[in-house]
Design an enzyme around this catalytic site. Structure first.
Site, PDB file in Angstrom:
ATOM      1  N   ARG A  19       0.830  -1.207   0.000  1.00 23.45           N
ATOM      2  CA  ARG A  19       0.000   0.000   0.000  1.00 23.45           C
ATOM      3  C   ARG A  19       0.861   1.252   0.000  1.00 23.45           C
ATOM      4  NH1 ARG A  19      -1.856   0.568   6.188  1.00 23.45           N
ATOM      5  NH2 ARG A  19      -0.366  -0.851   7.099  1.00 23.45           N
ATOM      6  N   GLU A  67     -18.779   4.243   1.147  1.00 24.20           N
ATOM      7  CA  GLU A  67     -18.101   3.667  -0.019  1.00 24.20           C
ATOM      8  C   GLU A  67     -19.012   3.464  -1.222  1.00 24.20           C
ATOM      9  OE1 GLU A  67     -17.949   2.446   3.073  1.00 24.20           O
ATOM     10  OE2 GLU A  67     -15.889   2.901   3.664  1.00 24.20           O
ATOM     11  N   PHE A  92     -14.252  -3.143   2.125  1.00 25.38           N
ATOM     12  CA  PHE A  92     -15.248  -2.099   1.841  1.00 25.38           C
ATOM     13  C   PHE A  92     -15.516  -1.974   0.339  1.00 25.38           C
ATOM     14  CE2 PHE A  92     -13.144  -0.416   5.832  1.00 25.38           C
ATOM     15  CZ  PHE A  92     -14.023  -1.094   6.655  1.00 25.38           C
ATOM     16  N   HIS A 117      -5.405  -3.818   2.306  1.00 24.99           N
ATOM     17  CA  HIS A 117      -5.869  -4.731   3.352  1.00 24.99           C
ATOM     18  C   HIS A 117      -6.674  -5.913   2.818  1.00 24.99           C
ATOM     19  CE1 HIS A 117      -4.595  -1.225   5.531  1.00 24.99           C
ATOM     20  NE2 HIS A 117      -4.805  -1.793   6.698  1.00 24.99           N
ATOM     21  N   ASP A 125      -6.642  -7.103  12.884  1.00 25.92           N
ATOM     22  CA  ASP A 125      -7.996  -6.535  12.816  1.00 25.92           C
ATOM     23  C   ASP A 125      -9.065  -7.627  12.784  1.00 25.92           C
ATOM     24  OD1 ASP A 125      -7.365  -3.905  13.050  1.00 25.92           O
ATOM     25  OD2 ASP A 125      -7.497  -3.434  10.913  1.00 25.92           O
ATOM     26  N   ARG A 175      -1.421  -4.898   3.272  1.00 25.50           N
ATOM     27  CA  ARG A 175      -1.192  -4.133   4.495  1.00 25.50           C
ATOM     28  C   ARG A 175       0.225  -4.300   5.041  1.00 25.50           C
ATOM     29  NH1 ARG A 175      -0.835  -5.596   9.794  1.00 25.50           N
ATOM     30  NH2 ARG A 175      -1.128  -3.911  11.301  1.00 25.50           N
TER      31      ARG A 175
END
Lengths: 333, 303
Positions: A19, A67, A92, A117, A125, A175
């Site tokens: 990223r 989104e 998302f 991610h 997470d 990530r």
């Protein structure tokens, strides 16, 4: 005496993650692509887009945590001649699949979706944040190109490639810190897989974080006198049909490896292709149709079966199946 | 070509306002009759919501939009997005009336090989601007257009027509918040507020009221009008065009099935229906069509 708290270190804004490589590349390319605008849903610090926000603030469009609107608005931005890049977490993007379908792909907009991610690589997470379905969902949309680069060098090249490419694209970043696999002379072309290690007994076809693990697996296999070819299949759609067919002919056994559900992603794309070109035994390394959980990426890869030793075992299974088939053929003669 | 004029009414100042209103009323009547005919030929389609938005579409295409068939590629044209994509027959009809497509071809609604799909598709008909049919997305696309046009310093405006039931989609309110935050005063939403949706009345399915208060709370400039009153539609659109630093929404109170006596305010005419020859004739008569016109609309071959 005043107490001034130090700003907390942003997790993931340091290091060599995909990223970060993407965010830096976008920022570097912005002057070359004057129509480029980047859409953010309050997550620029996490997607790498904070680099672009700093270098080109007027071209960073803020959509807030919404989104679906962001995804469809990209269609409108493209319709009036801009080059929109939608950025958010992969999970998302799943939320806005239908917007990507109607307002981007069906309307054939030159818009890009870049998802950070993805997969178990998200780590702590937990299961809710780990998109293991995105490759399948976006691959099923007609006209959507799907890409998952493997290292920071390739990510920078792929970022340029998707901006030069005309049409809707879904691209994964990542990530966690990514191993550097390729040199500065590395080449990337949409739709082309590349053999990054030669071999004759089995072909390991991988994308994203699994490419590094496939290389590690090939090394282990070599110590066991098994010659494994490794293919970096950075474009999942359109898949490199010719390369896969030649690998099937040359090695007669295939293992796919992806940080994604075994249903619908790279493994499915490879198997679908080989079924109508050069059928051969295929073994799938991926998440076995379950959700993830919290943990460090390496711990999760170990728990869910994505590590180099898992690929090694899959290679042995694929080779054994190949040998059984050739044995049967001999008996039949 | 560069389009600079705000509207036909300003373009032809010598034409008395009364004439324009008459022209628009004729255009709206054509939209209703053509929609009935195309839905009859298709054997399916949504007549109720096509009838209710006919006057709004006539005013937009006939007087407000800086958008002509000769300028469908002009980057500075105004954009219109039919967010309530199921009213496609009305969009095709108004397009036919103002020369964006052929009126007879547009009677091949929903037919294999016809560009006049059940819901608008931009690759088939570029002048529809974007593909719609999944409620809630058209406003977001229009918002993106408005944002992009402003970034490119274009004076073009973006209009989008939403259904009332469509306002139950969460994405509409994401877009409402976003457009106000970005102060998109080049964006104008029209709501075809006919009070009915697919299965029943809005207030029985999912209450929208207090609707004006919702948009006001989202910081939009709002107007509430009679969506069949052409002078009122025109003056409200003009006022919306002068709004600064805020997007505008026109809540147009309409009657579902307007103009067709047996359809007015009857929810069952919302959904995709099959019109019999007799129903189509009754509807066209109710809409003031002559016997000749009825024959012309309903007896075309290749329908």
């Amino acid at each position: 005496m005043s107490m001034v708290a130090e700003a907390p270190a942003l997790i993931g804004t340091s290091g060599d993650s995909l990223r970060e490589a993407f965010g830096k590349a976008l920022s570097n390319l912005a002057d070359e692509f004057p129509k480029l605008v980047v859409l953010d849903a309050d997550i620029a610090g996490g997607t790498g887009v904070h680099h672009f926000r700093t270098s080109h603030p007027s071209r960073l469009l803020q959509f807030g945590i919404a989104e679906q609107n962001m995804m469809a608005a990209a269609g409108g931005l493209a319709a009036v001649g801009l080059l929109p890049v939608v950025t958010t977490f992969a999970v998302f993007c799943l939320r806005a699949v239908e917007q990507a379908r109607l307002s981007l792909a069906y309307s054939r907009r030159n818009a890009k979706i870049v998802a950070s991610h993805p997969g178990l690589d998200v780590g702590p997470d937990g299961g809710s944040a780990q998109a293991l379905e995105d490759l399948a969902a976006f691959r099923a949309i007609p006209g959507m190109t799907v890409i998952s680069p493997a290292d920071p060098i390739e990510m920078a090249l792929a970022t340029r490639a998707i901006l030069e490419f005309e049409g809707p694209v879904y691209m994964r970043t990542g990530r966690s810190a990514a191993k550097r696999l390729f040199g500065d002379d590395h080449q990337f072309a949409i739709g082309r897989g590349r053999i990054i290690r030669q071999g004759t007994d089995v072909t390991l076809v991988a994308c994203g974080v699994e490419v590094a693990r496939a290389l590690e697996a090939a090394e282990t296999l070599a110590q066991e006198s098994v010659s494994a070819r490794v293919v970096n299949m950075a474009t999942i759609k359109p898949i490199d049909v010719e390369l896969l067919a030649s690998c099937a002919v040359d090695t007669g056994a295939i293992v796919t490896a992806e940080d994604h559900n075994i249903y619908g992603g790279l493994g499915s794309a490879v198997a679908e292709t080989l079924a109508i070109t050069r059928p051969c035994p295929v073994e799938f390394v991926g998440v076995k149709d379950v959700f993830g959980a919290s943990g460090e990426p390496e711990e999760l890869a170990n728990l869910y079966g994505l590590t180099a030793p898992h690929i090694v075992r899959a290679a042995h299974r694929a080779i054994a199946r190949k040998q059984r088939i050739s044995g049967r053929r001999k008996n039949f003669r | 070509m560069t389009l600079t004029l705000r509207s036909i009414s300003e373009e032809v100042p010598q034409s008395p306002a009364m004439d324009l209103e008459k022209q628009l009323a004729l255009a709206a009547a054509f939209v209703r009759r053509h929609s009935i005919a195309s839905i009859y030929h298709a054997g399916s389609g949504h007549p109720g919501g096509a009838m209710s938005c006919a006057d709004l579409l006539a005013c937009l295409f006939g007087a407000e939009l800086n958008f002509w068939p000769s300028g469908i590629d002009d980057p500075h044209r105004d954009r219109f997005v039919l967010s309530k994509g199921h009213a496609a027959p009305a969009l095709y009809a108004v397009g036919a009336h103002y020369g964006f497509c052929d009126a007879k071809a547009a009677l091949r609604l929903r037919k294999l090989g016809s560009p006049f799909q059940g819901h608008p598709h931009v690759l088939d008909l570029p002048w529809v601007e974007t593909s719609t049919g999944s409620l809630g997305q058209g406003l977001s696309v229009a918002l993106g257009m408005a944002m992009g046009l402003r970034m490119q310093r274009s004076a073009a405006r973006v209009y989008t027509l939403l259904g009332d039931g469509e306002l139950q989609e969460g994405e509409v309110w994401e877009a409402a918040m976003c457009a106000a935050h970005h102060e998109l005063d080049n964006l104008c939403v029209l709501i075809d507020y006919n009070k009915l949706q697919s299965d029943n009345r809005n207030d029985l399915i999912m209450r929208l009221e207090p609707l004006a208060a919702k948009w006001r709370a989202f910081d939009w400039a709002i107007a509430e009008i009679d969506g069949h009153d052409i002078p009122q539609i025109l003056s409200t659109l003009r006022r919306a065009g002068a709004t600064q630093n805020r997007p505008s929404v026109i809540i147009a109170h309409t009657v579902k099935g307007k103009g067709v006596s047996y359809m007015e305010n009857v929810p069952s005419w919302h959904g995709s229906v099959k019109l019999t020859r007799e129903q189509a004739e009754d509807a066209l008569l109710s809409l003031g069509a002559s016997r000749n016109e009825i024959k012309e609309f309903l007896d075309v071959d290749g329908g």
